[in-house]
Design an enzyme around this catalytic site. Sequence first.
Site, mmCIF file in Angstrom:
data_model
loop_
_atom_site.group_PDB
_atom_site.id
_atom_site.type_symbol
_atom_site.label_atom_id
_atom_site.label_comp_id
_atom_site.label_asym_id
_atom_site.label_seq_id
_atom_site.Cartn_x
_atom_site.Cartn_y
_atom_site.Cartn_z
ATOM 1 N N HIS A 1 -8.791 -3.962 -6.248
ATOM 2 C CA HIS A 1 -8.297 -5.331 -6.102
ATOM 3 C C HIS A 1 -6.776 -5.328 -5.998
ATOM 4 O O HIS A 1 -6.104 -4.331 -6.239
ATOM 5 C CB HIS A 1 -8.756 -6.210 -7.274
ATOM 6 C CG HIS A 1 -8.251 -5.779 -8.618
ATOM 7 N ND1 HIS A 1 -7.027 -6.176 -9.123
ATOM 8 C CD2 HIS A 1 -8.795 -4.987 -9.578
ATOM 9 C CE1 HIS A 1 -6.855 -5.658 -10.323
ATOM 10 N NE2 HIS A 1 -7.913 -4.925 -10.627
ATOM 11 N N CYS B 1 -10.301 -0.831 -13.600
ATOM 12 C CA CYS B 1 -10.383 -1.022 -12.156
ATOM 13 C C CYS B 1 -9.115 -0.478 -11.498
ATOM 14 O O CYS B 1 -8.145 -0.125 -12.169
ATOM 15 C CB CYS B 1 -10.572 -2.500 -11.826
ATOM 16 S SG CYS B 1 -12.211 -3.124 -12.270
#
Length: 437
Positions: free
Chosen positions: A335, A354
């Site tokens: 992301h 992440c």
Amino acid sequence: MRRRELLAGAAAALGAPALRAAEAMPGWSDALQREARSILDGAASEGLDPADYREGPVEAAFARYLHDLHLGRVRARDLGFGVTVPVQDGALVTQALQEAVAAGRLANAVERLTPPLAQYRQLREMLARYRRLASAPTPVTLQAQLVAFGDLAPETDVSDEAVKRFQARHGLEADGVIGRATTAALAVPPARRVRQIELAMERLRWLPQRSGRPLIAINIPMFRLWAWNADAAEASPALAMNVIVGRAMRTQTPVFADEMTHLIFRPYWNVPRSILQNEVLPAMERDPGYLARHDMEMVPGADGGAPRVRQRPGPKNSLGLVKFIFPNDADVYLHGTPARELFARSRRDFSHGCVRVADPPALALWLLKDQPAWTREAIEAAMNGTRTQQVNLSAPVPVLLYYLTALVSPDDGLLHFADDLYGHDAALERRLAARRR
């Protein structure tokens, strides 16, 4: 020890099919035994230990060598890595050995079973170079060190550019200043670098072969992402960018392989329970306006469960303006991020697990290149629009999160080293040492 006992001792490593094949082989000719012994004595050139193959019948030792060369001495899953070599590769070892014996040339099996990645071949060359450095007298001047490491031309004075090149190859801030971190990197013995290369070669044996499809690969300890078009050479990535990975002490990014299926423009961020309990709720107690200031909201839980917190889409969203999904049990994805300043750091382990990417629009454009409507302008408009939008990829794209602290970088073709960010090198060292007890 009798031949049968030695073969049985090799069974755990080789597996039953390879053991049966070794047992069934007729006695090798003197020429085959000499060839086998010559190959085993040179195992160090492949990052393996010749001492592992000096006991027992040469047939079993050579079969074990082929297994280790092709599949590795340690299984990735035993170290918690989610990358697995296809089961049929074990049968391939047996088949390659049988055919090589029948042809009277064992080198055929070695050539067939050596990992096919260009990165492996490049590291093998660097291994030989660093072995020579390790056996040579220690350079006593900065100039001699930089020449030995290839960062400075012989008979050339030390320059800022040479120092910067050394720093960049060792994951340091490339400022040309010989500070504490640079001094420490210069002091690492070449023998230690040899070991890093050997461990990297071991991990490359765990990886599946290139499939001829597009590929995204992220080397966690070097904080770097590369993307390749289908069938592109390893030295020619279509895209490269810096990334931020999980914190070393608490929220490590896992090592695994999966397939990306879609991306989401202007995503919501559903705050994970651990972050909610450890960070958001304490912040709300200190500051009643915390949720509003961070564009967060309380929403009902699924199936009447406890309420949850999510962050609305927009420039403040912790996921940035797009996230890239490859469904996996660890709930890890790629992301963007509003914290752009962190990409300038040389060490970039700041996330909760992440992976944050430095250039989300470029990655989105590459992933959607076979969908003509998704131009750079359309992508920017979707990221800065008013609605959340999921876009499916026309075909899944393999994603590999891997861990090498020694790597010939596709960016510049130079050998780079990284710190053992998560201690995976140390864990692999311990597992390899335990095999010899």
